[in-house]
Design a protein around this motif. Structure first.
Motif, PDB file in Angstrom:
ATOM      1  N   PHE A 226      44.048  55.490  28.967  1.00 45.83           N
ATOM      2  CA  PHE A 226      44.745  55.923  27.756  1.00 45.83           C
ATOM      3  C   PHE A 226      43.912  56.893  26.929  1.00 45.83           C
ATOM      4  N   TRP A 227      42.570  56.854  27.043  1.00 47.31           N
ATOM      5  CA  TRP A 227      41.761  57.691  26.161  1.00 47.31           C
ATOM      6  C   TRP A 227      41.799  59.164  26.520  1.00 47.31           C
ATOM      7  N   TYR A 228      42.383  59.514  27.664  1.00 50.62           N
ATOM      8  CA  TYR A 228      42.537  60.930  27.980  1.00 50.62           C
ATOM      9  C   TYR A 228      43.591  61.592  27.100  1.00 50.62           C
ATOM     10  N   ASP A 229      44.426  60.797  26.457  1.00 46.26           N
ATOM     11  CA  ASP A 229      45.451  61.323  25.554  1.00 46.26           C
ATOM     12  C   ASP A 229      45.068  61.172  24.092  1.00 46.26           C
ATOM     13  N   LEU A 230      43.832  60.758  23.807  1.00 43.75           N
ATOM     14  CA  LEU A 230      43.399  60.530  22.429  1.00 43.75           C
ATOM     15  C   LEU A 230      42.563  61.701  21.927  1.00 43.75           C
ATOM     16  N   THR A 231      42.509  61.788  20.615  1.00 41.89           N
ATOM     17  CA  THR A 231      41.572  62.670  19.938  1.00 41.89           C
ATOM     18  C   THR A 231      40.758  61.830  18.951  1.00 41.89           C
ATOM     19  N   LYS A 232      39.706  62.395  18.404  1.00 38.56           N
ATOM     20  CA  LYS A 232      38.868  61.634  17.480  1.00 38.56           C
ATOM     21  C   LYS A 232      39.638  61.200  16.242  1.00 38.56           C
ATOM     22  N   GLU A 233      40.635  61.985  15.849  1.00 38.88           N
ATOM     23  CA  GLU A 233      41.355  61.687  14.608  1.00 38.88           C
ATOM     24  C   GLU A 233      42.330  60.536  14.733  1.00 38.88           C
ATOM     25  N   ASN A 234      42.880  60.301  15.923  1.00 36.01           N
ATOM     26  CA  ASN A 234      43.902  59.259  16.055  1.00 36.01           C
ATOM     27  C   ASN A 234      43.381  57.992  16.730  1.00 36.01           C
ATOM     28  N   ILE A 235      42.083  57.741  16.629  1.00 37.37           N
ATOM     29  CA  ILE A 235      41.499  56.494  17.140  1.00 37.37           C
ATOM     30  C   ILE A 235      41.419  55.499  15.995  1.00 37.37           C
ATOM     31  N   LYS A 344      32.398  61.544  24.661  1.00 41.74           N
ATOM     32  CA  LYS A 344      32.799  62.759  23.953  1.00 41.74           C
ATOM     33  C   LYS A 344      33.686  62.436  22.747  1.00 41.74           C
ATOM     34  N   LEU A 345      34.474  61.365  22.833  1.00 40.80           N
ATOM     35  CA  LEU A 345      35.365  61.002  21.732  1.00 40.80           C
ATOM     36  C   LEU A 345      34.636  60.300  20.588  1.00 40.80           C
ATOM     37  N   GLY A 346      33.380  59.979  20.768  1.00 35.52           N
ATOM     38  CA  GLY A 346      32.602  59.467  19.653  1.00 35.52           C
ATOM     39  C   GLY A 346      32.401  57.968  19.671  1.00 35.52           C
ATOM     40  N   LYS A 347      31.639  57.515  18.691  1.00 34.48           N
ATOM     41  CA  LYS A 347      31.206  56.110  18.666  1.00 34.48           C
ATOM     42  C   LYS A 347      32.346  55.150  18.328  1.00 34.48           C
ATOM     43  N   LYS A 348      33.395  55.639  17.702  1.00 31.99           N
ATOM     44  CA  LYS A 348      34.496  54.733  17.344  1.00 31.99           C
ATOM     45  C   LYS A 348      35.174  54.170  18.588  1.00 31.99           C
ATOM     46  N   LEU A 349      35.421  55.019  19.577  1.00 31.04           N
ATOM     47  CA  LEU A 349      36.016  54.537  20.824  1.00 31.04           C
ATOM     48  C   LEU A 349      35.028  53.661  21.588  1.00 31.04           C
ATOM     49  N   ILE A 350      33.726  53.992  21.505  1.00 36.40           N
ATOM     50  CA  ILE A 350      32.719  53.142  22.145  1.00 36.40           C
ATOM     51  C   ILE A 350      32.749  51.740  21.532  1.00 36.40           C
ATOM     52  N   ILE A 351      32.882  51.669  20.222  1.00 40.39           N
ATOM     53  CA  ILE A 351      32.958  50.366  19.548  1.00 40.39           C
ATOM     54  C   ILE A 351      34.196  49.598  20.009  1.00 40.39           C
ATOM     55  N   LYS A 352      35.309  50.288  20.191  1.00 42.25           N
ATOM     56  CA  LYS A 352      36.527  49.614  20.667  1.00 42.25           C
ATOM     57  C   LYS A 352      36.309  49.017  22.058  1.00 42.25           C
ATOM     58  N   ARG A 353      35.633  49.761  22.941  1.00 41.31           N
ATOM     59  CA  ARG A 353      35.387  49.232  24.279  1.00 41.31           C
ATOM     60  C   ARG A 353      34.432  48.033  24.230  1.00 41.31           C
ATOM     61  N   PHE A 354      33.437  48.073  23.346  1.00 41.37           N
ATOM     62  CA  PHE A 354      32.507  46.950  23.219  1.00 41.37           C
ATOM     63  C   PHE A 354      33.189  45.745  22.581  1.00 41.37           C
ATOM     64  N   CYS A 355      34.153  45.972  21.712  1.00 44.21           N
ATOM     65  CA  CYS A 355      34.916  44.846  21.149  1.00 44.21           C
ATOM     66  C   CYS A 355      35.717  44.134  22.237  1.00 44.21           C
ATOM     67  N   LYS A 385      25.997  51.902  12.442  1.00 51.87           N
ATOM     68  CA  LYS A 385      25.009  52.426  11.503  1.00 51.87           C
ATOM     69  C   LYS A 385      24.398  53.749  11.929  1.00 51.87           C
ATOM     70  N   ILE A 386      24.430  54.062  13.213  1.00 52.66           N
ATOM     71  CA  ILE A 386      23.758  55.276  13.683  1.00 52.66           C
ATOM     72  C   ILE A 386      24.622  56.499  13.399  1.00 52.66           C
ATOM     73  N   PRO A 387      24.018  57.665  13.201  1.00 48.54           N
ATOM     74  CA  PRO A 387      24.800  58.894  13.009  1.00 48.54           C
ATOM     75  C   PRO A 387      25.410  59.379  14.319  1.00 48.54           C
ATOM     76  N   ASP A 388      26.435  60.213  14.195  1.00 50.38           N
ATOM     77  CA  ASP A 388      27.137  60.712  15.384  1.00 50.38           C
ATOM     78  C   ASP A 388      26.268  61.591  16.261  1.00 50.38           C
ATOM     79  N   LYS A 389      25.248  62.239  15.690  1.00 55.57           N
ATOM     80  CA  LYS A 389      24.439  63.158  16.481  1.00 55.57           C
ATOM     81  C   LYS A 389      23.651  62.431  17.565  1.00 55.57           C
ATOM     82  N   ILE A 390      23.386  61.129  17.380  1.00 57.35           N
ATOM     83  CA  ILE A 390      22.676  60.370  18.417  1.00 57.35           C
ATOM     84  C   ILE A 390      23.572  60.197  19.640  1.00 57.35           C
TER      85      ILE A 390
END
Length: 713
Positions: A226-235, A344-355, A385-390
């Motif tokens: 499903f994440w191939y149809d997502l963007t950072k804004e709609n997560i 590439k979609l950022g830490k928010k999607l990573i957090i969802k997968r870890f949840c 807590k970490i910034p997106d650049k990491i």
């Protein structure tokens, strides 16, 4: 006090806080804003948020309460209009209290254990409470401190040691593959892991998935996450994910560059296992999902530490070819692309997968909640807590990695080359055999034709074709003869073939063929009656240019045919055994089909009558029974583990049905046990155990274990 669920959103000038507090006491509700801190109290709920920027409570602030949904909707203007508040969806960070600025007096150290203080007796602790002097036993530090400092580390950023020593080693076997985690040196983990992977790699399993993939594997290859149809804004986080995040504790992590890099490598490793589970289960988690994630990740199963991103990718690819159900190189490459897309979609999607991993481990039958405490929970706190650049730094380095089969150290290239060579050799041998068969057929046909001598005194080998059907009457001949004829009347008796030579070809009587020394064993039985066979003036031998004139009754000399060959050169051999009449066969077949249809219709009517008399509760239970099924992936994995070979999908389907019937018999017997015991309510384990014991005594369950005698004479 309870922490309610909440959501935050913002515009250029305002911040909106939505709080879900059903059954709150509206009369005692209090709301306060002080700079970056927001307070909400409405017993039994309490919420304190530390915002990234300042808001103000003035005349432009507003609030409302929906009594139907129990939702507070609060809107506050920003102190600095146009300021963007970052990380408003990082729940754990917002719940953390505001940090007080203190002088720089050195690093803050969290004491997680004090072996010296633990040796203080309770009597010493209870005495001199009012004095300022502290009395501790004066002794040299024991070896416990030294061993704890030098003990192997594991967990998030390698901050934990000795946490698993209290657990039974056999209890941890299903979760951790690393033997003796608290004593095995960290530098030996990689060697042990590589040896284990090499021993578990199966050539046959890998080649079977490569050359003969099953349908489920092909579905996984064509599946689109499903994440191939997502963007950072709609997560966005779901309610379950918000519940997980708001229950996390507030912790501070002081990590150096090497520890941060190792933590990022662990994220890639764990995400790879999560993506494998997501793709192979088609986004429908099963009872094996927690096992798949745990087993595939070397971070979770071996407490592995990585030195570079290439080592991470190679380890993930290697383990996916050694342990998992589908061991396919293309599938592993697609999973690696899934990981790159998530990062590439950022830490928010990573957090969802870890949840999702956190929830799977908590609900696992095996004690995988330990992995949540060692890794997943701290990762969820740290990621917020970490910034997106990491995260962007690991994305850049991961794009430059392209794994190769040669780097897996599993001899995959040589194995595939040998397999392709065998396939090519088999095809060549098959072609040679086919060519040899054709050559032998042509050679035998030529010899048989050359042995035919045409004269008026020879004997014609008894072949009769009626209505273009060839019947072998005496010899199992290998030559097919075709007679051209016209229907002109009734058939004459086949046994009386010595008719007059002077009869005209246009008469209703048949021309004759003399047959010497051969008796016709059986006439051809057919549904057609009394057709007259008129032989034409010529007879042609199929697949040859030989033409025999029939102006006179002609005989052919005995043909030297080799009857030792079983293969019919022209696919025309028929047995001399009595053939049943086609009409009888047709009647029998129709009778069987009719009886089968009648039985099926009768069973269907009985089932309809039974279902129509079900109560609503019985009908719900019946529907649940019809829909229930054992997961075929688990059944196939168990069968392959026991048999040691690959199992086809049809066998898996059959075994799943057998398992369902078996469970149904146990449940039925368990209901009888419950009724005999006078119990009510749902079945209990004691009822099922007694049901199994009864079925085993009845011989319906085979005994797989042989009892060993304690005494040997």
């Amino acid at each position: 006090m309870l922490t309610p669920q909440f959501e935050l959103s913002q515009t250029d000038n305002d911040v909106t806080i939505k709080i879900y507090a059903r059954y709150a006491n509206i009369k005692e509700t209090e709301i306060s804003v002080e700079g970056t801190e927001f307070y909400f109290s409405s017993p039994p709920f309490y919420l304190r948020l530390n915002l990234p920027g300042e808001i103000i409570e003035n005349d432009f602030a507003s609030g409302s309460y929906d009594c139907d949904t129990g939702t507070f909707l609060l809107k506050f203007p920003k102190v600095k209009a146009g300021e963007y508040f970052d990380n408003l969806d990082m729940i754990t960070t917002l719940l953390a209290p505001r940090k007080e600025k203190v002088p720089n007096v050195g690093p803050i150290i969290e004491v997680i254990g004090n072996p010296v203080a633990q040796n203080i007796s309770t009597d010493d602790q209870n005495t001199n409470n009012d004095d300022n002097e502290w009395h501790f036993p004066q002794s040299v530090a024991s070896n416990i401190i030294v061993s704890s400092l030098n003990a192997p580390k594991y967990g998030f950023a390698n901050k934990i040691s000795g946490a698993l020593s209290a657990f039974d080693p056999g209890w941890l076997t299903d979760v951790v593959d690393l033997p003796s985690p608290d004593t095995t040196p960290m530098n030996e983990r990689k060697t042990l892991r590589v040896n284990d992977e090499t021993n578990k790699f199966e050539d046959e399993h890998y080649l079977a998935d490569l050359f003969d993939p099953i349908d489920e594997l092909e579905l996984s290859l064509t599946f689109k996450p499903f994440w191939y149809d997502l963007t950072k804004e709609n997560i966005n986080f779901t309610s379950k994910e918000l519940d997980i995040l708001k229950e996390l504790p507030n912790k501070e992590f002081i990590l150096d560059d090497n520890e941060i890099q190792n933590a990022l490598f662990g994220i890639v490793d764990i995400l790879f296992s999560s993506c494998y589970n997501h793709r192979t289960t088609l986004d429908e988690n099963t009872a094996e999902s927690s096992f798949n994630i745990n087993k595939l990740s070397a971070t979770l199963s071996w407490f592995n530490n990585y030195t570079n991103i290439k080592e991470v990718v190679n380890t993930c690819m290697r383990r996916s070819l050694c342990f998992q159900r589908f061991r396919h190189w293309t599938l592993s490459m697609m999973i690696l692309d899934d990981v790159k897309k998530i990062i590439k979609l950022g830490k928010k999607l990573i957090i969802k997968r870890f949840c999702e991993i956190y929830e799977l481990f908590n609900n696992s039958f095996e004690p995988r909640y330990i992995l949540n405490q060692l890794y997943i929970r701290d990762y969820l706190i740290w990621l917020q807590k970490i910034p997106d650049k990491i995260i962007e730094s690991i994305d850049t380095s991961l794009d430059n990695i392209i794994p190769k089969k040669e780097d897996m150290d599993l001899q995959i290239v040589e194995l595939e080359a040998a397999a392709w060579s065998c396939i090519k050799e088999d095809e060549e041998n098959k072609n040679k055999e086919n060519n040899l068969i054709i050559e032998n057929q042509i050679h035998n046909m030529t010899n048989d034709i050359n042995n035919i001598v045409i004269n008026n005194d020879d004997l014609f080998q008894p072949f009769i074709e009626k209505k273009n059907k060839i019947v072998n009457l005496n010899y199992y001949c290998k030559i097919k003869l075709k007679f051209n004829y016209d229907d002109s009347g009734n058939d004459s008796d086949l046994n009386n073939l010595d008719n007059s030579k002077d009869k005209s070809m246009n008469d209703s009587k048949d021309d004759s063929i003399e047959i010497d020394e051969h008796d016709i064993k059986q006439e051809l039985s057919s549904s057609e009656n009394e057709h007259n066979v008129d032989l034409n003036r010529s007879m042609s031998i199929e697949d040859s240019d030989v033409t025999l004139p029939l102006d006179k009754p002609t005989k052919l000399s005995t043909m030297n045919l080799d009857n030792s060959h079983d293969d019919d050169l022209f696919d025309t051999e028929m047995s001399l055994s009595k053939l049943p009449e086609p009409q009888i066969i047709k009647d029998r077949r129709e009778s069987k089909e009719k009886n089968k249809r009648e039985l099926e219709e009768e069973e269907r009517e009985k089932m309809q009558v039974l279902v129509s008399n079900f109560t609503e509760n019985q009908l719900d239970r019946y529907e649940m029974f019809r829909r229930s099924a054992f997961p075929k992936a688990s059944v196939k994995r168990i069968m392959q583990t026991i048999t040691g070979c690959s199992v086809s999908q049809n066998v898996v389907i059959a075994m799943s049905g057998i398992a369902k019937v078996f469970v149904g018999e146990i449940v039925e017997e368990g209901l009888d046990v419950e009724e005999a015991a006078g119990d009510t309510g749902p079945l209990q384990p004691k009822h099922l155990r007694e049901a199994v014991r009864r079925l085993r005594l009845q011989g319906q369950i085979p005994t797989s274990r042989s009892r060993k005698a304690f005494l040997r004479l």
